[in-house]
Each structure stands twice: as C-alpha cells, then as structure tokens.
Enzyme design. Structure first.
Site, PDB file in Angstrom:
ATOM      1  N   LYS A  70     -15.958  85.838  23.480  1.00 32.09           N
ATOM      2  CA  LYS A  70     -17.291  86.471  23.538  1.00 32.09           C
ATOM      3  C   LYS A  70     -17.277  87.789  22.767  1.00 32.09           C
ATOM      4  O   LYS A  70     -16.268  88.513  22.780  1.00 32.09           O
ATOM      5  CB  LYS A  70     -17.648  86.692  25.019  1.00 32.09           C
ATOM      6  CG  LYS A  70     -19.073  87.132  25.282  1.00 32.09           C
ATOM      7  CD  LYS A  70     -19.357  87.133  26.792  1.00 32.09           C
ATOM      8  CE  LYS A  70     -20.745  87.610  27.130  1.00 32.09           C
ATOM      9  NZ  LYS A  70     -21.030  87.533  28.585  1.00 32.09           N
ATOM     10  N   SER A 124     -22.970  85.223  34.258  1.00 32.54           N
ATOM     11  CA  SER A 124     -22.948  84.951  32.816  1.00 32.54           C
ATOM     12  C   SER A 124     -21.861  84.024  32.318  1.00 32.54           C
ATOM     13  O   SER A 124     -21.888  83.615  31.159  1.00 32.54           O
ATOM     14  CB  SER A 124     -22.853  86.265  32.041  1.00 32.54           C
ATOM     15  OG  SER A 124     -24.134  86.798  31.885  1.00 32.54           O
ATOM     16  N   SER A 140     -25.197  85.167  29.907  1.00 31.38           N
ATOM     17  CA  SER A 140     -25.112  85.726  28.577  1.00 31.38           C
ATOM     18  C   SER A 140     -24.002  85.111  27.722  1.00 31.38           C
ATOM     19  O   SER A 140     -24.028  85.254  26.499  1.00 31.38           O
ATOM     20  CB  SER A 140     -24.902  87.239  28.665  1.00 31.38           C
ATOM     21  OG  SER A 140     -23.709  87.540  29.337  1.00 31.38           O
TER      22      SER A 140
HETATM   23  N1  GLN Z   1     -28.236  86.956  34.002  1.00 32.65           N
HETATM   24  C1  GLN Z   1     -27.649  88.120  34.588  1.00 32.65           C
HETATM   25  C2  GLN Z   1     -28.250  89.363  33.960  1.00 32.65           C
HETATM   26  O1  GLN Z   1     -29.072  89.232  33.129  1.00 32.65           O
HETATM   27  C3  GLN Z   1     -26.184  88.060  34.481  1.00 32.65           C
HETATM   28  C4  GLN Z   1     -25.608  88.758  33.338  1.00 32.65           C
HETATM   29  C5  GLN Z   1     -24.116  88.728  33.290  1.00 32.65           C
HETATM   30  O2  GLN Z   1     -23.468  88.133  34.156  1.00 32.65           O
HETATM   31  N2  GLN Z   1     -23.565  89.421  32.327  1.00 32.65           N
HETATM   32  O3  GLN Z   1     -27.900  90.435  34.287  1.00 32.65           O
END
Ligand code: GLN
Length: 470
Positions: A77, A176, A152
């Site tokens: 990532k 994410s 993400s």
């Molecule tokens: N969807 C969640 C957010 O927008 C999780 C993000 C993540 O785990 N980095 O914060």
C-alpha cells in the site's frame, strides 16, 4: 506457471524445487500487471528494481537458503515506506515524497527475500471505503469493473484479486484491510493493536492503525503475519510479549444487530457459513452486544478525525510535501494544504480540529474516549463469558457501484461491523465466504471474525475450517 492458482505456500515450494526462478515468477506478475492494470488501476507504480531484487533472491535460493517468503512477489500500500521509493498515501500533497528509510515491516520482509512489485492505490491518507478518495483515480473491482474495490486498501486487495501479486500489505484503521478484502474475494487480517510495528506507516489514527496482510488464503495470511509481527524499538506501542494464542470453538453471533440494513444475500451466506462451521464441531451461540454498533461508529468518527487532524498537521508544504507559494508563511501553509489535500481529508481535518477544540473537547473527544473504554470492557466481557470468536458479515452488502455512495454518512456506514476491532485493539479477519449475483456478475462477500487480543491463531484455525467448508 499458472499464476492464477499460485499462493505464497505453493509458489515457495515451486521456487524451492526450482520449478521456476524468482525472476521468472516476478516477470509473470509484471506481465499480468501490464495487461490488467490499465483498466483496474490497482498499482500506482510498478518498481523498476523488482527484477533486480528477484535476481538477488534467486542467488540466495541457489546458495541453499530457503524460506517461505524468499523470492515471493508482493505489492504494498502506498502509505508504507520503502527506502528510495515514492510513498504518496494516495495524496497530491505527497506526490513526490520519496521515503528515506524502510518501514519496519518492509525491512523484515526484505530480510526474508520478498520482492516488492510496486505500490498500490488507496483512499487519500487511508480515509475511505472505496478508493474513490484517491488523488490518482478509483481502483475498479476485478469482479465487476463498474464497482469499487473497497477501501482504503482497495489497490492492495485488487492487486491480489487480479493476480497482480501473490499477496499485499495494507493498513486498517477502521476496516481498510477487511472491507476491500471482502469486496475483492481475498483474505484480510487486522492484527492485534501492537502486534505489528507502525514505524514507517504514514499515520491516520495512531491509536487505531495496524498494518496487516491481504492474501488469497488464510495460510498465506498467517505466513505474512508471522514474518511482520514483533516488538520494535521504533514503535513504543508494540507489545513486548506477543504470542499468538488459539482458542475454543464457541462462535458468538450478535443476531440483534444483523436484522437491520444487512443485504439478504449477504445474510444468507453468513448463515450458511455458520451452519458449515457446526460440522467442524463449532457451537454457534446468539449473543447480545451491550452497545449499539452505531455507537461504535460514532465513537470511531470522533477519535479517528481527532488523531488524523493532529497527524496531518505536518503536511504543511514546509516540512513535508508539495509547496505552493503564498507570499507569506501562513499563506504558504494555507495554499499548500488547500491544493494538496482532497475534500474528504479536509472534512476530517476540520471535524478533528473541532472535536479537540477547547470548548468542545469534553463533549466530543472526552466522551468518545470514555465510550471507547466501555466498548472494550463490553467485548472483553463477552469473551470472558465463554465466547471464543464473534462473527458478523464483514460488510452489510457486497461491492457498490462507482459513484453510488455520494454522501459521507452512507460511506461511513460501510464500517459498521469493522470499527469495533480497531477501537478495542482486538484482531479481526475477513474470509471470502461465497459470491452473490448482481447484474449478471458474481460479487464476493466476506465473513468477519473478531477474537480476544493476541488470539490470531484462533482466527487462522477457524479461518482454515471455513475455507475447507466452502
Ligand atoms: N473506512 C474507514 C474510514 O474511512 C476505515 C479507514 C481505514 O481503516 N483506514 O475511516
């Protein structure tokens, strides 16, 4: 070589038996990425040193060295630092930010001879559930190109799903790793908070973030997790005495929270998986969560932006990132941040600054922190009452169409089942448990399990039973 059916486990056997070399394996992945990435946009960059590194791994294999990850090509990532490579966290403000050191997870994997193929797309600073918040375009779902790959870590999940890597590393602050893994039909693990070092991870919410594996099988997730875990002097929140524990076979299901807003087909697959677990000797017990999942979500959406607003203060055009001249120091800051950050990032910085501001701290941040403690106590209580694992679907529905969720709240609701693991620091895994039909396409869905702190082994053991039953 049939890369569509390779796993870390089988590839490392193939490398050991000299069925193929690490260079050949890497070439096969690079070729597949070249073909597929034009559409999918899982990778932001394929590293030009991948073949050199594969060549070094081949030399190590030739000299008799062996290891489960030696010569294994993976993606990473875009918020995890690799020395000398760009790491932009999906943001314009860091578009030319070149890492000056390796994240601890990266140095651990380099020692084991992993080949890093490239960096993968993500929602800007890991804020989102669809990669639509990336400054570099959305990542399409390899199962249906009209739909999102999740987020993400959408690029990481799609890279594995499209056979553009054997595995990937993602980060999980509120879901994410697990949510995109479930959308793309792959396995995703969010480890116990402190099991894996965060040194070299571009922070979103420091008390919630964990790096974890995204893989095709549970066994592969275990192999990667074992390689990256461990205490680290560079991250004082890593655990000193981590040891992975297995648990029993009692699975708790919070039935009361599954009646509302969960897709019928997702629920059907969830129940089927529970039924098949019974055949492996598991007991399925209904449990009641003492808190509502929307409370956990509200708590998360106060604590995470609070931490994000603090963490992102460093991106001011002076210390890090793109600088836009404004004529004075203040204007430099303002212009750099205004043009460098996307809309969702700005929203969270404003929200986070607000909940931390003197007049509102107690009402929001203070209250959320105390609720976080009581949620942790509640979940611990459930585990102490004889429950070994808590199961839910990973997400309320399968992947959605690009552009479908246009308001932030409907996007935040994606995290309803995942945030509790981050708030409590407990580990959780998403395992593909079938596919549902939408517009003539088969879309994967995921089964989530949360276990007590440090019980990753329990997640892996039950995860393998689920795989065997599907
Ligand atoms: N969807 C969640 C957010 O927008 C999780 C993000 C993540 O785990 N980095 O914060």
């Amino acid at each position: 070589m049939d890369i569509d059916n390779l796993t870390i486990e089988s590839a490392s056997k193939g490398l050991k038996n000299k069925d193929f070399s690490a260079v050949e394996l890497t070439e096969a992945y690079v070729k597949n990425i070249e073909e597929k990435n034009k559409d999918i946009n899982a990778y932001l960059e394929v590293f030009d040193d991948a073949l050199d590194i594969a060549c070094q791994s081949d030399k190590r294999i030739q000299s008799g060295e062996s290891g489960k990850l030696l010569g294994v090509p993976i993606s990473i990532k875009d918020n995890i630092l690799i020395d000398g490579h760009i790491s932009s966290a999906g943001s314009r403000i860091l578009e030319s930010h070149r890492a000056t050191y390796d994240a601890t997870v990266v140095s651990k994997l380099k020692e084991r001879g992993v080949v890093f193929l490239g960096r993968t797309n993500m929602d800007e600073f890991a804020m989102g559930s669809s990669t639509e918040n990336s400054a570099y375009g959305v990542t399409l779902n390899p199962h249906d190109k009209e739909r999102v790959s999740g987020g993400s870590s959408g690029g990481s999940s799609a890279s594995v799903s499209m056979n553009g890597a054997l595995a990937s590393l993602g980060s999980d602050t509120g879901g994410s790793i697990r949510q995109p893994a479930s959308f793309c039909g792959v396995v995703g693990l969010k480890p116990t908070y402190g099991a894996v070092s965060r040194s070299g991870l571009i922070a979103l919410g420091s008390s919630l973030d964990q790096i974890g594996p995204i893989t095709k099988t549970v066994k592969d997730a275990e192999i990667l997790f074992e390689a990256i875990k461990g205490n680290d002097k560079k991250d004082s929140t890593t655990l000193e005495n981590y040891s992975s524990k297995s648990g029993g076979k009692v699975v708790g299901v919070p039935r009361n929270i599954l009646s509302d807003g969960v897709d019928k087909d997702v629920l059907e697959h969830f129940d089927k998986t529970l039924e098949s677990l019974k055949k492996f000797g598991y007991e399925i017990r209904d449990i009641e969560l003492p808190y509502k999942p929307d409370t956990a979500l509200a708590v998360y959406y106060i604590i995470m932006p609070a931490e994000a607003s603090t963490n992102l203060a460093r991106f001011d055009g002076i210390r890090y990132g793109k600088k836009v001249e404004g004529g004075s120091l203040f204007e430099d800051y303002a212009k750099s941040r205004e043009t460098g950050f996307g809309e969702e990032t700005k929203r969270r910085i404003v929200l986070g600054t607000y909940v931390l501001s003197a007049g509102y701290y107690d009402a929001y941040y203070g209250k959320a922190t105390s609720l976080r403690h009581s949620i942790t106590k509640d979940l611990k209580g459930i585990f102490e009452s004889g429950i070994d694992l808590i199961a839910t679907p990973t997400t309320p529905s399968p992947s959605f169409k690009i552009g479908e969720k246009s308001d932030p709240i409907s996007m935040y609701l994606e995290d309803i089942f995942t945030v509790s693991a981050n708030l409590t620091g407990m580990p959780a895994i998403s395992i593909p448990n079938g596919e549902v039909d939408r517009d003539g396409k088969s879309l994967p869905v995921g089964f989530q399990m949360i276990s007590p702190h440090m019980h990753e082994k329990s997640l892996f053991d039950t995860g393998k039973d689920i795989e065997a039953s599907i």
